[in-house]
Design a protein around this motif. Sequence first.
Motif, PDB file in Angstrom:
ATOM      1  N   SER A 591      44.364  34.582  39.309  1.00  0.00           N
ATOM      2  CA  SER A 591      44.119  35.769  38.472  1.00  0.00           C
ATOM      3  C   SER A 591      42.888  35.599  37.589  1.00  0.00           C
ATOM      4  O   SER A 591      42.305  36.576  37.137  1.00  0.00           O
ATOM      5  CB  SER A 591      45.344  36.085  37.613  1.00  0.00           C
ATOM      6  OG  SER A 591      45.449  35.199  36.509  1.00  0.00           O
ATOM      7  N   PRO A 595      41.381  38.581  40.279  1.00  0.00           N
ATOM      8  CA  PRO A 595      42.647  39.286  39.999  1.00  0.00           C
ATOM      9  C   PRO A 595      42.991  40.348  41.035  1.00  0.00           C
ATOM     10  O   PRO A 595      44.174  40.612  41.272  1.00  0.00           O
ATOM     11  CB  PRO A 595      42.407  39.907  38.612  1.00  0.00           C
ATOM     12  CG  PRO A 595      40.935  39.853  38.381  1.00  0.00           C
ATOM     13  CD  PRO A 595      40.415  38.714  39.177  1.00  0.00           C
ATOM     14  N   ASP A 596      41.979  40.940  41.670  1.00  0.00           N
ATOM     15  CA  ASP A 596      42.240  41.990  42.666  1.00  0.00           C
ATOM     16  C   ASP A 596      43.086  41.477  43.832  1.00  0.00           C
ATOM     17  O   ASP A 596      43.824  42.254  44.452  1.00  0.00           O
ATOM     18  CB  ASP A 596      40.922  42.552  43.214  1.00  0.00           C
ATOM     19  CG  ASP A 596      40.166  43.334  42.153  1.00  0.00           C
ATOM     20  OD1 ASP A 596      40.773  43.620  41.098  1.00  0.00           O
ATOM     21  OD2 ASP A 596      38.976  43.634  42.361  1.00  0.00           O
ATOM     22  N   THR A 599      46.782  42.101  43.209  1.00  0.00           N
ATOM     23  CA  THR A 599      47.257  43.480  43.042  1.00  0.00           C
ATOM     24  C   THR A 599      48.245  43.921  44.125  1.00  0.00           C
ATOM     25  O   THR A 599      49.321  44.434  43.803  1.00  0.00           O
ATOM     26  CB  THR A 599      46.060  44.454  42.970  1.00  0.00           C
ATOM     27  OG1 THR A 599      45.202  44.035  41.904  1.00  0.00           O
ATOM     28  CG2 THR A 599      46.529  45.875  42.727  1.00  0.00           C
ATOM     29  N   LEU A 602      51.877  42.133  43.553  1.00  0.00           N
ATOM     30  CA  LEU A 602      52.513  41.958  42.240  1.00  0.00           C
ATOM     31  C   LEU A 602      54.021  42.190  42.286  1.00  0.00           C
ATOM     32  O   LEU A 602      54.771  41.569  41.532  1.00  0.00           O
ATOM     33  CB  LEU A 602      51.863  42.885  41.214  1.00  0.00           C
ATOM     34  CG  LEU A 602      50.491  42.423  40.687  1.00  0.00           C
ATOM     35  CD1 LEU A 602      49.865  43.485  39.787  1.00  0.00           C
ATOM     36  CD2 LEU A 602      50.598  41.095  39.933  1.00  0.00           C
ATOM     37  N   ILE A 684      48.863  36.437  34.026  1.00  0.00           N
ATOM     38  CA  ILE A 684      48.597  37.432  35.068  1.00  0.00           C
ATOM     39  C   ILE A 684      48.522  38.834  34.460  1.00  0.00           C
ATOM     40  O   ILE A 684      47.664  39.641  34.830  1.00  0.00           O
ATOM     41  CB  ILE A 684      49.685  37.356  36.174  1.00  0.00           C
ATOM     42  CG1 ILE A 684      49.545  36.048  36.954  1.00  0.00           C
ATOM     43  CG2 ILE A 684      49.586  38.546  37.123  1.00  0.00           C
ATOM     44  CD1 ILE A 684      50.724  35.728  37.857  1.00  0.00           C
ATOM     45  N   ASN A 687      45.072  39.121  32.854  1.00  0.00           N
ATOM     46  CA  ASN A 687      43.923  39.106  33.766  1.00  0.00           C
ATOM     47  C   ASN A 687      43.891  40.282  34.731  1.00  0.00           C
ATOM     48  O   ASN A 687      42.810  40.699  35.145  1.00  0.00           O
ATOM     49  CB  ASN A 687      43.899  37.793  34.552  1.00  0.00           C
ATOM     50  CG  ASN A 687      43.546  36.607  33.679  1.00  0.00           C
ATOM     51  OD1 ASN A 687      42.807  36.741  32.715  1.00  0.00           O
ATOM     52  ND2 ASN A 687      44.089  35.448  33.973  1.00  0.00           N
ATOM     53  N   THR A 688      45.060  40.835  35.078  1.00  0.00           N
ATOM     54  CA  THR A 688      45.071  41.961  36.033  1.00  0.00           C
ATOM     55  C   THR A 688      44.979  43.304  35.317  1.00  0.00           C
ATOM     56  O   THR A 688      44.654  44.322  35.935  1.00  0.00           O
ATOM     57  CB  THR A 688      46.333  41.927  36.914  1.00  0.00           C
ATOM     58  OG1 THR A 688      47.491  41.885  36.074  1.00  0.00           O
ATOM     59  CG2 THR A 688      46.328  40.717  37.833  1.00  0.00           C
ATOM     60  N   PHE A 692      48.884  45.880  36.148  1.00  0.00           N
ATOM     61  CA  PHE A 692      50.154  45.200  35.841  1.00  0.00           C
ATOM     62  C   PHE A 692      51.100  46.113  35.057  1.00  0.00           C
ATOM     63  O   PHE A 692      52.260  45.780  34.852  1.00  0.00           O
ATOM     64  CB  PHE A 692      49.887  43.919  35.026  1.00  0.00           C
ATOM     65  CG  PHE A 692      51.048  42.972  34.985  1.00  0.00           C
ATOM     66  CD1 PHE A 692      51.286  42.077  36.020  1.00  0.00           C
ATOM     67  CD2 PHE A 692      51.937  42.973  33.914  1.00  0.00           C
ATOM     68  CE1 PHE A 692      52.366  41.205  35.983  1.00  0.00           C
ATOM     69  CE2 PHE A 692      53.021  42.109  33.865  1.00  0.00           C
ATOM     70  CZ  PHE A 692      53.240  41.224  34.913  1.00  0.00           C
TER      71      PHE A 692
END
Length: 1085
Positions: A591, A595-596, A599, A602, A684, A687-688, A692
């Motif tokens: 992440s 981070p993508d 996705t 998740l 996470i 960072n996302t 999220f």
Amino acid sequence: MTEELEQILLRMTEPDNAVIQQATMQLKQLFKDPAIIPALCAVMSGSPNPQVRQSAAVMLRLRVKKQWRKINSADRESLKAVVLTAFMQEAEHQVQHSLAQLCAMMVKYETPNSWPALLQLLNQATKSVNPHDRQVGMLLLNKVIESNPEAFQPHYNQLLQLFSTVLPDHNNPTALYYCILTLTAMTPYTGTEHMRPMQSIIPSLIAALKQLIKADESRASESMEVFNELMDSEVSIILPHVESMVHFFLEVGSDTKLTDSLRVKALSCIAFLIKLKSKTVLKKKLLLPILQAIFPILTATPPPGEQDPEDDEDDDGDGADNDNPKHCAAQVIDTMALHMPPEKLFHHLMPLTQACLASNDPYQRKGGLMCLAVLAEGCADHICSNMLSSVLQTVCQSLSDSDQVVRIAALFALGQFSEHLQPEVSKHCEELMPLLLGYLSSLNQAKVGHVTKAFYALENFMENLGSDIEPYLPTLMDTMLSALNNTDSLKIKELTVSAIGAIASAAKESLVPYFPPIIESLRGFLTTTTEEMRSLQNQSLDTLSVLARTIGKEVFSPLAAECVQLGLKLSESIDDPDLRRCTYSLYSSVSTVSPDCLTPHLTPITRVMLHALKSNEGITEHIKEDKAFVLLDDDEDDDEKETKDCDECLEDEPETDVRDVAGFSVENAYIEEKEDACEALGEIAYNTGAVFQPFLESSFKQVFEMRDYPHEDVRRAAFEAMGQFCCAQHKVWTENPTDFNHQALLMMLDVVLPSFLKTVRIEPERQVVMAILETLNSVIKSCKEEVFQSPTRLKEISHAIRDVLKKKTECQDYDDDDDDQQAEYDALLQEYAGEGIPLLAASVPADKCAPFLNELLPLILSKTKPSCNVAEKSFSLGIIGEILEALITTSGGRELASQLSNRLLPIMYGGVKDDDPEVRNNSVVGLGCLAQAAGPLVASEYPTLLSVFSKLLGKEADFKVIDNLCAALCRMIMGNMDAVPLDQVVPVVVARLPLKEDMEEYKTVFSCFAMLYTKYPALIVKLMKPIVESSCHVLSNKDVDKETQKKIATLLNQFAQQHLSEFQAAATSLPGEQQAKLSAVIGAS
């Protein structure tokens, strides 16, 4: 029915499964008859077979537990009478035990006052002159109080009076045993009215335990728990008797004729007492007696033909056999280091340690090294300031000792130093690195235990080296890759993979040339499916996580999606908490770089982590009595399904009541999985960002539940994750400033911050409080004024900081006549609290902050006294500087800085003269920030400031102080340019460039140059050549942040556009490489 029941129970004692199964089926039929309770009572009272009587008692207990409210009142009264009669008539101890447990189960539903016959029996039996009756009475008393201690609170004073007569009866060890267990169960529920009688029985308790040790060591070991309960629940009870308790613990811990488990219990009590009340131990002058007793245990030679577990060649370092007196002795010293002022501890400790190190006995030398090793964490500052060179020299010499046990201890010590004495230990890289590499290459790989210790030392040392590792990279990676390819030992491969992670932590992008062969090796380990490879596989996942964070985004990003898929595949196919924990860390690391890639996954990623947090896997209940009739008990469940009308009255009853449980144990792997799940969810989420959001509420709720988890590491991780969720929501709102996102942030802060502040006060574990304070600071730094939307929030946070600084929280050992000396970790806790003060100053207008600042400042200033140690003075002056720096940009900050100047200037002027460079440095920073913040309002102070800085520049040798002197002069210029003789001061600053150590101050220096260039361009043009030259140093320095580099690039472009000839002249005087760099910067703009 009674006769039939007795025969069936008799058949259940036969050693034939077929007979037992048939008897069980018959029992199930009988249990459908309402007359089963009277029949069980009759068998329990009248059967001649003790096993049958015991079985009937156990079955009745299960029946009572499940169906007490369904039993009619006549049968209840009959049962109460029968069980007491049976209990007093019973001669077999095992049956008595089961009958006492039956009574205890009934007491959960029948309060003592509604069962006067029980109280009467207890009163008669426990006071009986007949030793057997007294034993039986104490057994029954123990079971019923353990079952429902709160119900007996009105009788506690009476019971304590009873104990004062039972405990001196040393001829009845069984009665002593049950008496002590009963006291243990009562202790958490005692109040202030019980304090005196509790205190008065402590001497009798110690004497009784001495007698019990002679009679039954196993029972004595169990009974020692009473001291932990007394210390944990109400430590003031034992304070008048601390000396006698400590002497008793030392006597037991030192007695080699006793069992290890009993000695360990005694030594653990000493460690716990030191943790809770170290100041009392020091005041009572118990430190030296403890050390004098501990050292012979620490340095004991094992019996002939044996060795200490950690010296075993097959020992792989998992610590499984470390619960022994020698290990506990080291833990006592470790606890002292963490909870006592180093000056007081070392005064008594070092003579003993030095005598060990100088001894001809290898186990004495080993003990001396172990002592140095365990001091490193708690006394890091003291060691680094006073004795680092000498202890390092001792450890290095011990690496070539003739005895292997000493060499192994030296490796452990070096590993501990490398972990805790940073950055000072890394400065000895040129001496230590060749020594460690040479040592590793000389080892026989067959001796896995020894190799494990060598890797431990090397890994801890390498991890903190940073760029200093680069000269050794070729040799290191040659050694590591060769080990991976050539050894058959899975343990050596695991150690090597772990070491590569440590190398990556230090080397970062410099490891890129070795990345392909590393990944090739890791792939093979990561895709394995065999159980014997699991530990290596888990370590490979951990090292992959480190590589993701360190090797560089460009290099790792192509692998990111594959890593996520790998983690999901492994956690789906292998049920192993250690492996799942490693996948969480991998997702976290990914992440940070890509981070993508997370996705699309998740949903399964968060599902497995939330399941880990909810799960009770790995928790083992230790039931007090073996359930011999589980099948029958299960059948009762089926019965209850048929009669659901009774379920409602039982719905509050747990399947296993907590008081039926002797204790819980949780496998470490499941604790670590929960800890890592919390940490990963927080990181996470941050960072996302927005993607999220669908998972934030469920993740937050589950993590919030973990704040009360029994293990402190899980609590710590939960609080840290809660802080990250707040920062994540703030980022989402900042990027998409809708009212919905703003309200979501405020609601989260309204839940999290009160929880933080409450826990700071009531949490007993210092490490958890430190983590909360650090996280609170991060939340304030990130969310700023949003934290203070609640009108009382500023006051609440300020008061929490005040309470920590005054040592008024649960985890602090406060004493009314406290002296200034304290343990380093206690000081560190206060530092975390102090670091919140500048953040308050930066987040709210100065007029709102001023009252709280005025309340908190004296607590900070008290640590600048000459009697304070270097760390305290450095910390307090650093906080003052940060407060003043915050006021530079805060609304109303100039006026407040001016108001504070009279109090702060004398302290900072004094700090400038200090012998310690860090204290001088922080004083200089503070003075510079005051000048910038207050500006014209302290213009009268400028001549003094310039004089002080001028004198210091003339004699200062420390590069960091010189860097900050330059920055302080620049701050003076930015605060009040007209009060500074620019033509004298600016050339002095430029002459000291480039900065040598404190690269952050480039931002201050070049902000000043940019301001001067706008107002007095001729002054800067005159100095353009050295300014351009130093600019090139900054642009090629990866330790300087991007914002500062951008600011410098802007200034250089202005030079090129507005004063081209001077700029070209300055540029052509540079080396070719720097000219190219300069051209690239100018061309890019």
